[in-house]
Design an enzyme around this catalytic site. Structure first.
Site, PDB file in Angstrom:
ATOM      1  N   TRP A   1     -56.668 -10.747-118.887  1.00 39.46           N
ATOM      2  CA  TRP A   1     -55.679  -9.782-119.363  1.00 39.46           C
ATOM      3  C   TRP A   1     -54.344  -9.925-118.636  1.00 39.46           C
ATOM      4  O   TRP A   1     -53.358  -9.372-119.058  1.00 39.46           O
ATOM      5  CB  TRP A   1     -56.211  -8.350-119.172  1.00 39.46           C
ATOM      6  CG  TRP A   1     -56.773  -8.118-117.802  1.00 39.46           C
ATOM      7  CD1 TRP A   1     -58.088  -8.162-117.435  1.00 39.46           C
ATOM      8  CD2 TRP A   1     -56.042  -7.846-116.590  1.00 39.46           C
ATOM      9  NE1 TRP A   1     -58.225  -7.945-116.077  1.00 39.46           N
ATOM     10  CE2 TRP A   1     -56.986  -7.739-115.535  1.00 39.46           C
ATOM     11  CE3 TRP A   1     -54.693  -7.687-116.285  1.00 39.46           C
ATOM     12  CZ2 TRP A   1     -56.617  -7.481-114.208  1.00 39.46           C
ATOM     13  CZ3 TRP A   1     -54.323  -7.438-114.971  1.00 39.46           C
ATOM     14  CH2 TRP A   1     -55.275  -7.330-113.955  1.00 39.46           C
ATOM     15  N   ASN A   2     -54.301 -10.649-117.503  1.00 39.32           N
ATOM     16  CA  ASN A   2     -53.057 -10.600-116.706  1.00 39.32           C
ATOM     17  C   ASN A   2     -51.926 -11.445-117.301  1.00 39.32           C
ATOM     18  O   ASN A   2     -50.758 -11.151-117.100  1.00 39.32           O
ATOM     19  CB  ASN A   2     -53.321 -10.964-115.234  1.00 39.32           C
ATOM     20  CG  ASN A   2     -53.841 -12.371-115.045  1.00 39.32           C
ATOM     21  OD1 ASN A   2     -54.333 -12.989-115.990  1.00 39.32           O
ATOM     22  ND2 ASN A   2     -53.761 -12.876-113.833  1.00 39.32           N
ATOM     23  N   GLY A  34     -60.340 -16.672-114.959  1.00 32.28           N
ATOM     24  CA  GLY A  34     -60.842 -15.343-114.591  1.00 32.28           C
ATOM     25  C   GLY A  34     -61.474 -15.382-113.216  1.00 32.28           C
ATOM     26  O   GLY A  34     -61.137 -16.231-112.381  1.00 32.28           O
ATOM     27  N   SER A  35     -62.429 -14.493-113.005  1.00 30.64           N
ATOM     28  CA  SER A  35     -62.994 -14.357-111.656  1.00 30.64           C
ATOM     29  C   SER A  35     -63.935 -15.515-111.325  1.00 30.64           C
ATOM     30  O   SER A  35     -64.549 -16.121-112.204  1.00 30.64           O
ATOM     31  CB  SER A  35     -63.766 -13.041-111.550  1.00 30.64           C
ATOM     32  OG  SER A  35     -64.975 -13.146-112.276  1.00 30.64           O
ATOM     33  N   GLU A  52     -60.400 -21.971-114.022  1.00 28.54           N
ATOM     34  CA  GLU A  52     -59.258 -21.538-113.197  1.00 28.54           C
ATOM     35  C   GLU A  52     -59.643 -20.165-112.675  1.00 28.54           C
ATOM     36  O   GLU A  52     -59.607 -19.176-113.406  1.00 28.54           O
ATOM     37  CB  GLU A  52     -58.002 -21.535-114.073  1.00 28.54           C
ATOM     38  CG  GLU A  52     -56.728 -21.610-113.278  1.00 28.54           C
ATOM     39  CD  GLU A  52     -56.130 -20.254-113.068  1.00 28.54           C
ATOM     40  OE1 GLU A  52     -56.426 -19.644-112.015  1.00 28.54           O
ATOM     41  OE2 GLU A  52     -55.374 -19.808-113.935  1.00 28.54           O
ATOM     42  N   LEU A  53     -60.051 -20.109-111.407  1.00 28.48           N
ATOM     43  CA  LEU A  53     -60.733 -18.906-110.900  1.00 28.48           C
ATOM     44  C   LEU A  53     -59.901 -18.172-109.849  1.00 28.48           C
ATOM     45  O   LEU A  53     -58.686 -18.320-109.801  1.00 28.48           O
ATOM     46  CB  LEU A  53     -62.116 -19.318-110.371  1.00 28.48           C
ATOM     47  CG  LEU A  53     -62.938 -20.146-111.367  1.00 28.48           C
ATOM     48  CD1 LEU A  53     -64.264 -20.576-110.772  1.00 28.48           C
ATOM     49  CD2 LEU A  53     -63.159 -19.388-112.670  1.00 28.48           C
ATOM     50  N   LYS A  57     -61.297 -16.480-127.020  1.00 27.99           N
ATOM     51  CA  LYS A  57     -61.799 -15.115-126.786  1.00 27.99           C
ATOM     52  C   LYS A  57     -60.920 -14.489-125.702  1.00 27.99           C
ATOM     53  O   LYS A  57     -61.012 -14.841-124.521  1.00 27.99           O
ATOM     54  CB  LYS A  57     -63.268 -15.199-126.370  1.00 27.99           C
ATOM     55  CG  LYS A  57     -63.805 -14.106-125.449  1.00 27.99           C
ATOM     56  CD  LYS A  57     -63.846 -12.731-126.042  1.00 27.99           C
ATOM     57  CE  LYS A  57     -64.460 -11.692-125.115  1.00 27.99           C
ATOM     58  NZ  LYS A  57     -63.474 -10.850-124.415  1.00 27.99           N
ATOM     59  N   PRO A  58     -60.021 -13.577-126.096  1.00 29.36           N
ATOM     60  CA  PRO A  58     -59.160 -12.929-125.094  1.00 29.36           C
ATOM     61  C   PRO A  58     -59.882 -11.766-124.410  1.00 29.36           C
ATOM     62  O   PRO A  58     -60.921 -11.307-124.880  1.00 29.36           O
ATOM     63  CB  PRO A  58     -58.006 -12.401-125.940  1.00 29.36           C
ATOM     64  CG  PRO A  58     -58.617 -12.127-127.282  1.00 29.36           C
ATOM     65  CD  PRO A  58     -59.735 -13.141-127.466  1.00 29.36           C
ATOM     66  N   ALA A  59     -59.304 -11.270-123.324  1.00 29.15           N
ATOM     67  CA  ALA A  59     -59.849 -10.099-122.639  1.00 29.15           C
ATOM     68  C   ALA A  59     -59.766  -8.881-123.548  1.00 29.15           C
ATOM     69  O   ALA A  59     -58.808  -8.724-124.320  1.00 29.15           O
ATOM     70  CB  ALA A  59     -59.041  -9.836-121.367  1.00 29.15           C
ATOM     71  N   SER A  60     -60.749  -7.998-123.439  1.00 34.20           N
ATOM     72  CA  SER A  60     -60.781  -6.826-124.322  1.00 34.20           C
ATOM     73  C   SER A  60     -59.664  -5.833-124.022  1.00 34.20           C
ATOM     74  O   SER A  60     -59.300  -5.033-124.875  1.00 34.20           O
ATOM     75  CB  SER A  60     -62.131  -6.115-124.196  1.00 34.20           C
ATOM     76  OG  SER A  60     -63.137  -6.962-124.689  1.00 34.20           O
ATOM     77  N   CYS A  88     -53.499 -14.758-110.195  1.00 31.45           N
ATOM     78  CA  CYS A  88     -54.458 -15.510-109.365  1.00 31.45           C
ATOM     79  C   CYS A  88     -53.752 -16.221-108.220  1.00 31.45           C
ATOM     80  O   CYS A  88     -54.396 -16.600-107.248  1.00 31.45           O
ATOM     81  CB  CYS A  88     -55.162 -16.579-110.193  1.00 31.45           C
ATOM     82  SG  CYS A  88     -56.058 -15.908-111.550  1.00 31.45           S
ATOM     83  N   GLU A 148     -59.501 -11.099-102.599  1.00 26.23           N
ATOM     84  CA  GLU A 148     -58.284 -10.986-103.395  1.00 26.23           C
ATOM     85  C   GLU A 148     -58.085  -9.505-103.760  1.00 26.23           C
ATOM     86  O   GLU A 148     -58.989  -8.875-104.305  1.00 26.23           O
ATOM     87  CB  GLU A 148     -58.534 -11.813-104.660  1.00 26.23           C
ATOM     88  CG  GLU A 148     -57.354 -12.118-105.494  1.00 26.23           C
ATOM     89  CD  GLU A 148     -57.739 -13.054-106.646  1.00 26.23           C
ATOM     90  OE1 GLU A 148     -58.915 -13.100-107.051  1.00 26.23           O
ATOM     91  OE2 GLU A 148     -56.836 -13.743-107.144  1.00 26.23           O
TER      92      GLU A 148
HETATM   93  C1  SIN Z   1     -52.808 -16.733-113.233  1.00 25.50           C
HETATM   94  O1  SIN Z   1     -52.633 -15.736-112.575  1.00 25.50           O
HETATM   95  O2  SIN Z   1     -53.942 -17.125-113.510  1.00 25.50           O
HETATM   96  C2  SIN Z   1     -51.674 -17.562-113.785  1.00 25.50           C
HETATM   97  C3  SIN Z   1     -50.422 -17.421-113.072  1.00 25.50           C
HETATM   98  C4  SIN Z   1     -49.384 -18.432-113.488  1.00 25.50           C
HETATM   99  O3  SIN Z   1     -49.596 -19.255-114.389  1.00 25.50           O
HETATM  100  O4  SIN Z   1     -48.339 -18.424-112.885  1.00 25.50           O
END
Ligand code: SIN
Length: 482
Positions: free
Chosen positions: A153-154, A230-231, A252-253, A177-180, A286, A383
C-alpha cells in the site's frame, strides 16, 4: 472525487471489468476516515481464471516484435503522465501521502514504463565461440511466462509499474494483486490499459483475499514467476511455497536502513538528506532511514538542526496545499510507532520532538526525534515504518560499520562524509544492496533496486530489472559440417 473515471470498483481481467465475488472489501481515506468505495474479494477460482487468460495472452504477446511491446510500454508511460493529476489525487485519497508526493509517484511509475519500453529493444543474446567447427552455440533470452505480482500500500502506483513494465517489455503477461488498503490506484491501471488498447490478458488486476490469491499464484502451473514487495515475513512464506513448484521469485522485502553522519560531513546537507529519507511518505518506505548514527563530536549540532527542520513540517490531509506529512496508513502502523517510542524512552532515550498522536486525530502522528538511543532498544533491530528518527552516537568508522551491518536486513543505507577515502571504504564495507553516499533519496528507474540478506532477492529497475523477467536459452546448432 468519487466520480473520478479512475475509481473502479470491479476487477480488470482479460480486458474486461468483472465482479464475480460474493463479498467486498471497503476502502477508506486515512485522512478523513470516510469510505471511498469497495472492491471485490476474489479468491482462488477468480485468480485461476485471471491466470488462464494471462496464459492465453502470453502466446501472442511474447511473439510480438520487441518494438511493438516497447510501443505499448511507452504509450502506457504517456497515459500515466496525461492523467498524473487525477491518478495522484486518487492515490492521496486512498493512501494518505501528500498530493505532491503522490503526483511524483505517478511520474516515478511512468518512468518505469518509459525505461523498460526503451530497454525492450535491447534484449540481446550471445554467440559463444564454439569448441567445434561444425556446431554453433547460441544463447537467447526468452520471457519467463505468466507473472503474478503482489504489491504493498505504500507505493500503490509505482510498485506495480516497476514489475508490470519490466514483465511486459520482456514479453511476459502479468496478474497484479494490490494491497487491500489501496486497490484503486492499481485498478486504474485497467483504465489506462483500455485507453491505450493493450491486448486483453496482458495485464490484469484482481483484488481480494491475499492468502487465497497468493496460494493460487504459487500453485497454479500456468504461472511461472512471483514478484512481491512487502514484509520479510510474508516474502519468506511466498518464496517457500513458490519453491515447491520451482517458480522464479523476486522479493523486495523489509529493511532497517542506517543513516550515518560522520564528523566531516556537511551537516546541512545531511539534515536535508535525513528529512527526505526519513519523512518521505511519513516514514513508510522500505528504504527509509531507520537508525541514525551520528559521530559524537557533531551529535548535538546535527540533532539541533534536524529538530529545527522537522519542526517546520506541515502535517495534514495530503490534498491540502503545502502538506508534507499525511496520516499513517492505519491503526497498527500507529501502534508500532508508539511501541518503539515507549520501548526507547523506557530504556533511557530522550524525546526531543513529537512522540504522540497528532491533534488532527485518526492516524496522524507527530514527526518524532529521539536522542540517546542505544543498540538494546527495539528501534535498533526492527523497522518502525513511521515518522520516528532515533539518534544513536558513535566514535569510530569501524565501530559504526559494525553497528550498521549488525542486522539481518540489507536493503538501503546512507552515509554523509566529505572524506573521499572514507566514502569508498564505507561504501565498500556496507553489506547492502543500495548505498546513498551524501544522498538521502536513491530511487530511480535506471538503477537496480533491491536488497541482500533478509531484504530479499532480485532487482527492479535498470537492465538488471529486465533480466529478472527473462530466462536464458542455449541452443547448440549442430550439423554444420559439409
Ligand atoms: C519501497 O518502499 O518499497 C519503495 C521505495 C522506492 O522505490 O523509493
Amino acid at each position: 472525487m468519487t466520480n473520478s473515471e479512475f475509481l473502479r470498483e470491479t476487477c480488470y481481467v482479460n480486458g474486461k471489468w468483472i465482479d464475480a465475488a460474493d463479498t467486498r472489501i471497503e476502502v477508506n481515506n486515512p485522512a478523513t476516515g470516510e469510505i471511498i468505495g469497495s472492491v471485490p474479494r476474489f479468491g482462488r477460482a477468480e485468480t485461476a481464471s485471471a491466470i488462464a487468460s494471462a496464459a492465453t495472452a502470453f502466446t501472442k504477446w511474447s511473439a510480438l516484435p520487441a518494438a511493438a511491446r516497447a510501443d505499448y510500454c511507452l504509450r502506457f508511460a504517456q497515459a500515466l503522465m496525461d492523467h498524473q493529476d487525477a491518478l495522484g489525487r486518487l492515490l492521496t485519497i486512498e493512501m494518505g501521502k501528500p498530493l505532491a508526493e503522490a503526483k511524483g509517484e505517478v511520474a516515478y511509475a511512468a518512468s518505469f514504463f518509459k525505461w523498460f519500453g526503451e530497454e525492450a529493444r535491447r534484449v540481446y543474446g550471445d554467440l559463444i565461440p564454439s569448441p567445434w567447427t561444425d556446431k554453433r552455440i547460441v544463447v537467447s533470452k526468452m520471457p519467463v511466462g505468466v507473472v503474478g505480482s503482489i504489491t504493498p500500500w505504500n507505493f500503490p502506483t509505482a510498485m506495480i509499474a516497476r514489475k508490470a513494465a519490466a514483465a511486459m517489455a520482456a514479453g511476459c503477461t502479468i496478474v497484479c494483486k494490490p494491497a487491500s488498503q489501496t486497490p484503486f490506484s492499481a485498478l486504474a491501471y485497467g483504465v489506462i490499459a483500455d485507453e491505450i488498447g493493450l491486448p486483453p490478458g496482458v495485464l490484469s488486476v484482481i483484488t481480494g483475499s491475499a492468502a487465497q490469491i497468493a496460494d493460487e499464484m504459487c500453485e497454479n502451473p500456468k504461472l511461472r514467476k512471483i514478484t512481491f514487495t512487502g514484509s520479510t515475513e510474508i516474502g519468506k512464506q511466498l518464496a517457500s511455497k513458490a519453491s515447491a513448484h520451482m517458480k522464479r521469485v523476486s522479493m523486495e522485502l523489509g529493511g532497517n536502513a542506517p543513516f550515518i553522519v560522520f564528523e566531516d560531513a556537511d551537516l546541512d546537507k545531511a539534515v536535508q538528506g535525513a528529512l527526505a529519507s526519513k519523512y518521505r511518505n511519513s516514514g513508510q518506505t522500505c528504504v527509509c532511514a531507520n537508525r541514525f548514527y551520528v559521530q559524537s563530536s557533531v551529535y548535538d549540532a546535527f540533532a539541533e538542526k534536524l529538530v529545527t527542520a522537522v519542526k517546520a513540517m506541515k502535517i495534514g490531509d495530503g490534498l491540502e496545499d503545502g502538506i508534507e506529512q499525511g496520516p499513517l496508513i492505519d491503526e497498527p502502523a500507529v501502534t508500532k510507532v508508539e511501541e518503539h517510542i515507549a520501548d526507547a524512552t523506557g530504556k533511557g532515550a530522550k524525546l526531543v520532538l513529537g512522540g504522540k498522536r497528532h491533534d488532527k486525530g485518526l492516524t496522524f502522528f507527530e514527526p518524532t526525534i529521539l536522542t540517546g538511543v542505544t543498540n538494546d532498544m527495539a528501534v535498533a533491530k526492527e523497522e518502525t515504518f513511521g515518522p520516528l528518527a532515533p539518534l544513536f552516537s558513535f566514535e569510530t568508522e569501524d565501530e559504526v560499520l559494525g553497528y550498521a551491518n549488525d542486522t539481518e536486513y540489507g536493503l538501503a543505507c546512507y552515509f554523509y562524509t566529505n572524506d573521499l577515502g572514507r566514502a569508498w571504504r564505507v561504501m565498500e564495507g556496507l553489506e547492502y544492496g543500495i548505498v546513498g553516499v551524501n544522498e538521502g533519496i536513491i530511487s530511480t528507474e535506471v538503477a537496480p533496486f533491491g536488497g541482500v540478506k533478509d531484504s530479499g532477492m532480485g532487482r527492479e529497475g535498470s537492465k538488471y530489472g529486465l533480466e529478472d523477467y527473462l530466462d536464458v536459452k542455449y541452443a547448440l546448432m549442430g550439423g554444420l559440417g559439409k
